[in-house]
Design an enzyme around this catalytic site. Structure first.
Site, PDB file in Angstrom:
ATOM      1  CE  LYS A 141      -3.898   1.989   2.618  1.00 31.47           C
ATOM      2  NZ  LYS A 141      -4.810   1.792   3.759  1.00 31.47           N
ATOM      3  CB  SER A 193      -8.178   3.681   2.943  1.00 37.01           C
ATOM      4  OG  SER A 193      -7.360   3.072   3.912  1.00 37.01           O
ATOM      5  CB  SER A 252      -8.412   0.695   5.739  1.00 35.80           C
ATOM      6  OG  SER A 252      -9.132   1.881   5.965  1.00 35.80           O
TER       7      SER A 252
END
Lengths: 485, 476, 95
Positions: free
Chosen positions: A78, A153, A177
Site C-alpha cells: 500500500k 482505504s 481499511s
C-alpha cells in the site's frame, strides 16, 4: 493454471521443487498486470524493472539453498508504507513527489524474507475512506464489477490480490481499511492486534488505531505473511515486546469445543439481506465444526462510529499538520507570504475528505470542545474495549459480518459522508479496542458480488483467528470463483 | 502611589545529552545547517518518536535539586501550531500534569535569602532555527536544533525586581551547571529566559495586566529589559493609561522593549496526549537511585564552606562558582589543613593567571597536592611568602612540584642565624654612611639595609629573622 | 446548529486551510450533520471512566543516549520544495 494465480505456499513448493523460477513468476504477474491494470487501477507506482532484478537475485538465493519464506514471491505494498528510494504518495497530491530516504520496518522484514516488491498500490487519500475513490490518482475498480468500488482505504492492495496482479499484499487498517475491501473483493484480510506489527514507516493517519496487515488469497498465506511482518520494534514506542508464535502452526483448524460469540448488536437493520444470509450460513458451518455459537452483547456498539469519527480525525488533524510545503511534498506556486503559502499548499494539496476530517478533528480538539468531544469519546472508547474484554472471557472468538453491504457503485456515497462512514460499522470497534480481526470470503450475492465474514479475537490471539479462519475456509462449502476479467 | 513589580520567569534549559530527545541525532552545537537531521527530527511521513531515558534522568535531577515532588505517572502531549521551525506541526511537550511540581529555590540577595516557588518543570523538544534574509523576502529553516531535549522551569510570580530576577536566574544556572545537565550558555541558546511582567499598587492582591518579554540573551539583558519594562508600565499607569497584554521583544541596541511586529494571535494549541508515546512511570526506587547521584549543591556548599572552613561569604561565593573549582579548593585544604591560606592563593594568584589566559581550573597545571605542599613549605619556613609567589608562578607555568622548583633554583629560605649575622656584618661594614644615617635617627634607612640583605641572599633570607637581627645589629 | 459558518472559518484558519464561500457552506452543513450524530455519545454513562488513549498498557519505552548517524545532508534536502544554502527556504517570517 497460470503462475500468477497461485498462492504463496503453492509457489514456495514449486520454487523449492525446481518447478519454476522467481523470474517466471514475476513475468507472469507482470503479464497479468499489463492485461488488466488499465481496467482496475490497483497501482500508483509499478516497479517492473526492480522486480525483475530482485527476481534474478532471488533465483540465485534459491539455487544456492538460501531461500527464505518469501524469496522470489511478488508482493504489493500500500502506498501509505514508506519504501526507500521509491515514491510514496499516500494517494495524495501533497506527497505526489515524495521519495522517502528510509524503508518502513515491515519493508525491511519483507526484504529480509526475500520478497520481491512489485509495486505501490492505490488507496483512499491518507487512508481516509471506504471506497478508494478519494485517491488523487483516480479510483480503483472492483474486479468483480468494474462499475463498483473495491472498498477502502486499502482498495488497491485488495484488488491486486483479487485480480492476481500480485501474490499477496500489505495494507493498513485504521477503521476497517483491510477487512472491508477484503470482504468486497473476495480475499482474506487481517488486521493484527495493535502493537503486533511495527508502525514505523507507516504514514500515520490515527496513531492509536493504525495497523499494517496482509491481504492474501487464503488463510495459509495470511499466516505466512503474519510470521514475516510481526515482531517487536524498538523504533516504535507502542510496539509490544511479545513473542511471535509460528502462525502456520494454527492451520490445523480444530475448533471443537470452542465458544464463538455472535454479537446481537451486529445483526441490525441496514444489513443487506444477502450479506446476513451468507453470514448466518457461516455460523452454521462453524457450529458444524464442533464450536458452540452463543449470543453475546457488546452494549456500546452503537457508539463506535461516533467515537471513531472523533478520535481518528482528531489524531489525523495533528498527524497531517506536517504537510506544510516546507520540508517535502507539494508547495503551492501562489502564496506571497508564509500564511498564504501554508493555506494554499494545504488546500490545493489535500482532497475534500481529508480536509473534512482535518476540520472535524481540529474542532474536536479545540479549546472549549476538548472535553465534550475528544475526552468523552476516549472515555466511551474505554467502555467499548471493556465490552470485548468481557466477551472474550467466555468466548474464544467473535463472529460478525465484515461489511453491511456488498460493493456499492462508484460515486454512490461520495456526496453523503455519513453514509460512507456507515460502511465501517462492523470493523471500527476492532481498532478502538486494539484487538485483531480477519475477514474471510463467505459467499457471493446473486449478482456475483463477494461477501465476507469477520472473526475477532482477544489481544495477541491471531493464532486463534488463523485457526478458526482456516477451519471455516476448509469447510465453508463455497466454490471459489475468479473475477471475470 | 507606589508600585511593585510582579515577575514570573520561564527558563528553557537544553540538556547535555549526546543524542536528541526522540531520535539518535547528535545534539552538538555548531554543525552545518541540517547536518544533524534524520527522518524523525525532520518530521517525515511515517516516523515515530522514542524517548531518550537520559532526558528523564536529567529532569529528575533538576527536580530533586529544586525540592520538587516527582509524579509517578507521566504523559507527553502534543502542542499543535504551525511554524516553519516546527517540522511536525506540533511540539511534543507535557501539559496537564508536569513530572515535577511544587519546587522552590532559595536565592541569595543583598538583604538575605528569598524563596522563589517553582510550580512546574517539564520535558519537551526544542524547535529548529529560523534565519531571516536581510534583503530578500525569505527565511531559512535549519532543523539541527529540532528535537534537542529541553526542560522548562516555571517560577511563581514571586519575583519583585529586576535584581531578584537576575539572582534567581543565576541560581538556576549554577544548579543546572553543577548538576552537569546543562552548559548554561545563554549566547548559544542552551539557557533561555522569557519573563512575564506586570505591576500593581504596593500591597494590592490583584494582578495587573502582564506583558511577556522575549529575546533577552544574557543575565544583564534580562535585568535591563525588566528594569525598562517596569518603568514603561509604571509610566503608562501613572499617566492614566492601560497596559496592553502583549508580547514584547527586548531590543538590545536601543535599550527598549518593543511589541512584536507580526500579528499576534491567541494560540489554541489543542493539547492532547501524544498517541505515539507511552506513559513514563517513575518509581520511588528510580528516584532514590537518581538522588544518590546528586552532587552537593552550590548553596549548601557555600554554607558549609562558611560554617566549617571559616571563610567569609564572598570567598565562599568565588570558590563555589564552579564545581571543579570548589573540588580543587577542598582537595588542597584536605592536604594541608589551611582553608584561609589556600583560599587566598586560589582567589588571588591562581584565578588571576587562569583568567588572564581564559583557562578553566580543570586545565590548570598546578595539582591541588602541589598547592597544599607549597602552603606547608611556607608554614614550616622553608620558603618565605615572597619567594613563594615566584615559586607559584613557576608551578603554574611548568606544572612542576614546588619542592622541585625550590631545589632547582636553590630558593630554600635562609634561616641560619649565624650565616645571616655574617651577611649582615658584611653589609654593615660596606655601608658606613647609611649606618651613620640610621643611627642618627633616619628610620627609613632601615629599609635600605633590608633591601641589601635580601639582595645579598637573593631574597631567600627569612624576612622576620632579618628584621630581628638588623634591629639588634644596627642599634647603636 | 452545532457549528456556524464563522466557527468553520476559525477552525479552517487553525488548520491552515482555506475555502471558497460555497465550500464553506457545504462543509458547515456536512459538519453539522456529523456533529449532530455525535450527540448520541452524551447518552453513554462515563462517570469515573478513565479515557482510553492507548489500546496497550505499555510504559517506559526508552532508548539509550547513543548517537546514531544522521541522514546525509543531500538526502535530508532531496525532497525540499525550495532549498538555499543547505536550508529550507520559506517566504519571510515576520516576528
Amino acid at each position: 493454471m497460470k503462475l500468477h494465480q497461485f498462492t504463496i505456499h503453492e509457489l514456495q513448493k514449486k520454487l523449492r521443487g525446481d518447478d519454476t523460477t522467481s523470474a517466471e513468476i514475476v513475468e507472469s504477474v507482470i503479464e497479468r498486470i499489463d492485461a488488466v491494470e488499465d481496467r482496475i487501477h490497483s497501482y500508483i507506482t509499478l516497479l517492473k524493472d526492480s522486480a525483475r532484478e530482485e527476481a534474478r537475485k532471488a533465483d540465485g538465493d534459491i539455487r544456492s539453498g538460501k531461500a527464505r519464506p518469501l524469496t522470489g514471491i511478488p508482493i504489493a505494498v500500500k502506498d501509505l508504507i514508506c519504501t526507500r528510494g521509491v515514491r510514496t504518495t499516500c494517494g495524495s497530491k501533497i506527497l505526489h513527489n515524495f521519495i522517502p530516504p528510509y524503508d518502513a520496518t515491515v519493508i525491511e522484514k519483507l526484504r529480509d524474507a526475500g520478497a520481491v516488491i512489485i509495486g505501490k498500490t492505490n488507496m483512499d487519500e491518507f487512508a481516509m475512506g471506504s471506497s478508494t475513490e478519494t485517491s488523487h490518482f483516480g479510483a480503483t475498480r472492483n474486479p468483480w464489477d468494474l462499475d463498483r468500488i473495491p472498498g477502502g482505504s486499502s482498495g488497491g492492495s485488495a484488488t491486486a490480490v483479487a485480480a492476481d496482479e500480485c501474490i499477496a499484499s500489505l495494507g493498513s487498517d485504521t477503521g476497517g481499511s483491510i477487512r472491508q475491501p477484503a470482504a468486497l473483493c473476495d480475499v482474506v484480510g487481517m488486521k493484527p492486534t495493535y502493537g503486533r506489527v511495527s508502525r514505523y514507516g507507516l504514514v500515520a493517519f490515527a496513531s492509536s488505531l493504525d495497523q499494517i496487515g496482509p491481504f492474501t488469497k487464503d488463510v495459509e498465506d495470511c499466516a505466512i505473511m503474519l510470521n514475516v511482518i510481526s515482531g517487536y520494534d524498538p523504533r516504535e514506542s507502542t510496539s509490544v515486546p511479545i513473542d511471535v508464535p509460528d502462525f502456520t502452526s494454527f492451520l490445523s483448524g480444530d475448533i471443537r469445543g470452542w465458544t464463538v460469540g455472535i454479537p446481537k448488536e451486529y445483526f441490525i437493520e441496514g444489513i443487506d439481506p444477502e450479506v446476513e444470509a451468507a453470514v448466518r450460513k457461516a455460523i452454521a458451518v462453524v457450529e458444524g465444526l464442533g464450536a458452540r455459537c452463543v449470543d453475546v452483547s457488546l452494549p456500546h456498539t452503537e457508539y463506535c462510529l461516533a467515537v471513531y469519527y472523533i478520535v481518528a480525525p482528531a489524531e489525523a488533524s495533528s498527524n497531517l499538520a506536517r504537510y506544510d510545503g516546507v520540508k517535502y511534498g507539494y508547495r503551492s506556486k501562489e502564496g506571497r507570504d508564509l500564511m498564504e503559502m501554508y493555506k494554499k499548499t494545504r488546500s490545493e494539496g489535500f482532497g475534500t475528505e481529508v480536509k473534512r476530517r482535518i476540520m472535524l478533528g481540529t474542532y474536536a480538539l479545540s479549546s472549549g470542545y476538548y472535553d465534550a468531544y475528544y475526552k468523552k469519546a476516549s472515555q466511551v472508547r474505554a467502555l467499548i474495549k471493556r465490552d470485548f474484554d468481557e466477551a472474550f472471557r467466555s468466548c474464544d472468538a467473535v463472529l460478525t459480518p465484515t461489511s453491511p453491504t456488498p460493493a456499492f457503485r462508484l460515486g454512490e456515497k461520495m456526496d453523503d459522508p455519513l453514509q460512507m462512514y456507515l460502511s465501517d460499522i462492523f470493523t471500527i470497534s476492532t481498532n478502538l479496542a486494539g484487538i485483531p480481526g480477519v475477514s474471510v470470503p463467505c459467499g457471493y450475492t446473486a449478482a456475483g458480488l463477494p461477501i465476507g465474514v469477520q472473526f475477532l479475537a482477544a489481544p495477541f490471539e491471531e493464532g486463534k483467528l488463523i485457526r478458526i479462519a482456516s477451519a471455516y475456509e476448509k469447510h465453508s462449502g463455497i466454490e471459489k470463483r475468479r473475477p471475470n476479467l | 502611589m507606589e508600585y511593585e513589580a510582579v515577575i514570573g520567569l520561564e527558563v528553557h534549559a537544553q540538556l547535555l545529552t549526546d543524542s536528541k530527545i526522540f531520535c539518535g541525532c547528535s545534539t552538538k552545537f555548531g554543525a552545518a545547517p541540517n547536518a544533524n537531521a534524520c527522518p524523525i527530527c525532520l518530521g517525515m511521513p511515517g516516523v515515530l518518536p522514542v524517548l531518550n531515558r537520559k532526558v528523564v534522568e536529567y529532569m529528575m535531577k533538576m527536580a530533586l535539586a529544586t525540592n520538587c515532588r516527582i509524579n509517578g505517572r507521566n504523559v507527553f502531549a502534543r502542542k499543535n501550531y504551525f511554524y516553519p521551525d516546527l517540522p511536525k506541526g506540533y511540539q511534543i511537550s507535557q501539559y496537564a500534569k508536569p513530572p515535577a511540581e511544587h519546587g522552590l529555590v532559595d536565592v541569595e540577595l543583598e538583604g538575605g535569602k528569598k524563596r522563589i516557588g517553582i510550580p512546574r518543570i517539564h520535558m519537551e523538544e526544542d524547535a529548529g532555527k529560523l534565519v531571516h534574509d536581510e534583503v530578500q523576502p525569505s527565511s531559512y529553516v535549519d532543523v539541527n536544533r529540532c528535537g534537542v531535549p529541553l526542560i522548562e522551569i516555571v517560577s511563581e510570580p514571586d519575583i519583585r525586581s529586576a535584581e531578584e530576577a537576575a539572582a534567581y536566574l543565576r541560581r538556576l544556572h549554577e544548579i543546572l551547571v553543577y548538576l552537569d545537565i546543562c552548559d548554561g550558555n545563554m549566547q548559544e541558546g542552551s539557557f533561555r529566559c522569557d519573563a512575564n511582567v506586570s505591576i500593581r499598587p504596593r500591597g494590592a492582591d490583584a494582578f495587573g495586566t502582564r506583558t511577556e518579554l522575549k529575546n533577552m540573551n544574557s543575565f544583564r539583558n534580562v535585568q535591563r529589559a525588566l528594569e525598562y519594562e517596569i518603568k514603561r508600565q509604571q509610566y503608562i499607569v501613572e499617566g492614566g493609561g492601560q497596559v496592553i497584554q502583549e508580547t514584547r521583544l527586548w531590543d538590545d541596541s536601543q535599550g527598549v522593549t518593543l511589541p512584536m511586529r507580526g500579528k499576534e494571535e491567541a494560540h489554541d494549541y489543542r493539547y492532547f496526549p501524544d498517541p505515539d508515546l507511552v506513559t513514563v512511570e517513575i518509581s520511588d526506587t528510580w528516584i532514590e537511585e537518581v538522588k544518590k547521584t546528586l552532587p552537593e549543591l552550590p548553596l549548601e556548599k557555600r554554607e558549609r564552606f562558611i560554617r566549617d572552613r571559616g571563610i567569609p561569604s564572598y570567598d565562599a561565593g568565588v570558590l563555589t562558582s564552579s564545581r571543579a573549582l570548589a573540588d580543587y579548593y577542598e582537595e588542597a585544604v584536605r592536604l594541608c589543613g589551611k582553608p584561609k591560606i589556600v583560599s587566598n592563593w586560589v582567589m588571588g594568584d591562581l584565578l588571576r593567571f587562569l583568567n588572564e589566559e581564559k583557562r578553566d581550573i580543570r586545565d590548570c597545571l598546578i595539582k591541588p597536592s602541589d598547592l597544599a605542599e607549597m602552603v606547608n613549605l611556607i608554614e614550616d619556613g622553608t620558603i618565605s611568602g615572597k619567594i613563594a609567589k615566584e615559586v607559584f608562578e613557576d608551578m603554574y607555568r611548568s606544572g612542576k612540584a614546588p619542592r622541585t622548583i625550590i631545589d632547582e633554583k636553590g630558593l630554600v629560605q635562609i634561616t641560619d642565624e649565624e650565616a645571616l649575622k655574617k651577611t649582615i656584618d658584611d653589609i654593615i661594614g660596606a655601608n658606613p654612611a647609611q649606618l651613620e644615617q640610621y643611627r642618627s635617627g633616619k628610620e627609613k634607612v632601615f629599609g635600605y639595609f633590608v633591601g641589601q640583605v635580601m639582595k645579598a641572599t637573593k631574597g631567600k633570607a627569612n624576612p622576620a629573622l632579618v628584621n630581628e637581627l638588623l634591629k639588634k645589629m644596627l642599634a647603636p | 446548529m452545532k457549528i456556524t459558518k464563522e466557527e468553520v472559518g476559525y477552525v479552517a484558519h487553525l488548520a491552515r486551510l482555506e475555502f471558497s464561500d460555497e465550500e464553506k457552506e457545504k462543509f458547515t452543513s456536512q459538519l453539522n450533520d456529523i456533529l449532530i450524530y455525535m450527540e448520541k455519545l452524551n447518552r453513554a454513562d462515563t462517570t469515573g471512566v478513565e479515557p482510553l488513549t492507548h489500546a496497550t498498557y505499555l510504559s517506559n519505552a526508552f532508548r539509550e543516549d547513543d548517537v546514531k548517524p544522521s541522514l546525509p545532508h543531500d538526502l535530508s534536502m532531496a525532497n525540499a520544495p525550495e532549498e538555499r544554502g543547505g536550508s529550507f527556504r520559506v517566504p519571510k517570517v515576520i516576528e
